[in-house]
Design a protein around this motif. Structure first.
Motif, PDB file in Angstrom:
ATOM      1  N   SER A  71       0.856  -1.185   0.000  1.00  0.00           N
ATOM      2  CA  SER A  71       0.000   0.000   0.000  1.00  0.00           C
ATOM      3  C   SER A  71       0.892   1.234   0.000  1.00  0.00           C
ATOM      4  O   SER A  71       2.009   1.203   0.489  1.00  0.00           O
ATOM      5  CB  SER A  71      -0.926   0.009   1.218  1.00  0.00           C
TER       6      SER A  71
ATOM      7  N   GLU B 297       1.360   4.814   1.441  1.00  0.00           N
ATOM      8  CA  GLU B 297       0.934   5.514   2.654  1.00  0.00           C
ATOM      9  C   GLU B 297       0.709   7.004   2.374  1.00  0.00           C
ATOM     10  O   GLU B 297       1.481   7.857   2.795  1.00  0.00           O
ATOM     11  CB  GLU B 297       1.977   5.312   3.763  1.00  0.00           C
ATOM     12  N   TRP B 298      -0.369   7.263   1.643  1.00  0.00           N
ATOM     13  CA  TRP B 298      -0.698   8.641   1.295  1.00  0.00           C
ATOM     14  C   TRP B 298      -2.211   8.769   1.187  1.00  0.00           C
ATOM     15  O   TRP B 298      -2.850   8.076   0.395  1.00  0.00           O
ATOM     16  CB  TRP B 298      -0.041   9.018  -0.023  1.00  0.00           C
ATOM     17  N   LYS B 299      -2.774   9.612   2.034  1.00  0.00           N
ATOM     18  CA  LYS B 299      -4.204   9.917   2.061  1.00  0.00           C
ATOM     19  C   LYS B 299      -5.034   8.644   1.987  1.00  0.00           C
ATOM     20  O   LYS B 299      -4.800   7.705   2.729  1.00  0.00           O
ATOM     21  CB  LYS B 299      -4.553  10.922   0.979  1.00  0.00           C
ATOM     22  N   ARG B 300      -6.004   8.603   1.100  1.00  0.00           N
ATOM     23  CA  ARG B 300      -6.922   7.455   1.024  1.00  0.00           C
ATOM     24  C   ARG B 300      -6.278   6.196   0.448  1.00  0.00           C
ATOM     25  O   ARG B 300      -6.834   5.109   0.587  1.00  0.00           O
ATOM     26  CB  ARG B 300      -8.156   7.827   0.211  1.00  0.00           C
ATOM     27  N   LEU B 301      -5.146   6.340  -0.209  1.00  0.00           N
ATOM     28  CA  LEU B 301      -4.470   5.164  -0.760  1.00  0.00           C
ATOM     29  C   LEU B 301      -3.984   4.223   0.340  1.00  0.00           C
ATOM     30  O   LEU B 301      -3.739   3.045   0.073  1.00  0.00           O
ATOM     31  CB  LEU B 301      -3.287   5.583  -1.633  1.00  0.00           C
ATOM     32  N   LYS B 302      -3.854   4.727   1.568  1.00  0.00           N
ATOM     33  CA  LYS B 302      -3.407   3.887   2.680  1.00  0.00           C
ATOM     34  C   LYS B 302      -4.298   2.662   2.862  1.00  0.00           C
ATOM     35  O   LYS B 302      -3.844   1.617   3.310  1.00  0.00           O
ATOM     36  CB  LYS B 302      -3.424   4.682   3.995  1.00  0.00           C
ATOM     37  N   LYS B 303      -5.560   2.797   2.519  1.00  0.00           N
ATOM     38  CA  LYS B 303      -6.526   1.716   2.729  1.00  0.00           C
ATOM     39  C   LYS B 303      -6.525   0.676   1.613  1.00  0.00           C
ATOM     40  O   LYS B 303      -7.148  -0.359   1.738  1.00  0.00           O
ATOM     41  CB  LYS B 303      -7.930   2.306   2.850  1.00  0.00           C
ATOM     42  N   VAL B 304      -5.830   0.954   0.515  1.00  0.00           N
ATOM     43  CA  VAL B 304      -5.852   0.074  -0.650  1.00  0.00           C
ATOM     44  C   VAL B 304      -4.551  -0.727  -0.711  1.00  0.00           C
ATOM     45  O   VAL B 304      -3.470  -0.158  -0.759  1.00  0.00           O
ATOM     46  CB  VAL B 304      -6.027   0.889  -1.955  1.00  0.00           C
TER      47      VAL B 304
END
Length: 160
Positions: free
Chosen positions: A117, A119-126
């Motif tokens: 993943s 580790e930046w904004k909403r990309l953390k969850k993907v």
């Protein structure tokens, strides 16, 4: 050349997936040291499409990518008969490399291994894998190339 691109990208992703699969799940998630905190490594098994979509329909999750890959390979084959069109061929090859890797996972493992993943904004969850990145990148190259080609044709028609 395009076959080497497909095989090389699929092999790279499958090699990383194999390394991840050999490691103890308890050691994840963890930071990828060389990425200065920007990338986390994971060991996720996705039995469906992105975000687990259709995981309860495993036959569809195998059949749909097989059909899409067949269509992409057919398109690449059609482009191979034409001179030029290098960006279209390259885009399809890159996308196919990622798609083949994920299809292999689905057919052999029964799930796709996702392993990092950003580790930046909403990309953390993907959590995704290089194969996913190759599909995205190859699709973008193909679409941009098609758009530029269409604009050229429209410009030529205007000048007639």
């Amino acid at each position: 050349m395009y076959g080497w691109i497909i095989g090389g990208l699929a092999g790279l992703d499958l090699g990383i997936k194999s390394l991840i699969e050999k490691q103890d799940a308890d050691t994840f998630p963890r930071e990828l040291i060389a990425a200065r905190g920007m990338i986390q490594l994971h060991k996720n098994h996705n039995h469906g499409f992105p975000f687990g979509f259709l995981r309860e329909k495993p036959e569809l999750v195998k059949a749909i990518p097989l059909m899409v890959i067949s269509a992409m390979a057919g398109a690449l084959g059609a482009f191979m008969t034409e001179k030029g069109r290098t960006l279209e061929k390259l885009g399809l090859s890159i996308a196919l490399g990622g798609a083949v890797s994920n299809l292999y996972d689905r057919l052999v493992r029964g799930y796709v291994v996702d392993y990092f993943s950003i580790e930046w904004k909403r990309l953390k969850k993907v959590v995704f894998n290089l194969g996913d990145m190759f599909v995205f990148l190859g699709s973008a190259v193909f679409i941009i190339s098609q758009a530029v080609g269409s604009l050229k044709v429209m410009g030529e028609k205007k000048n007639i």
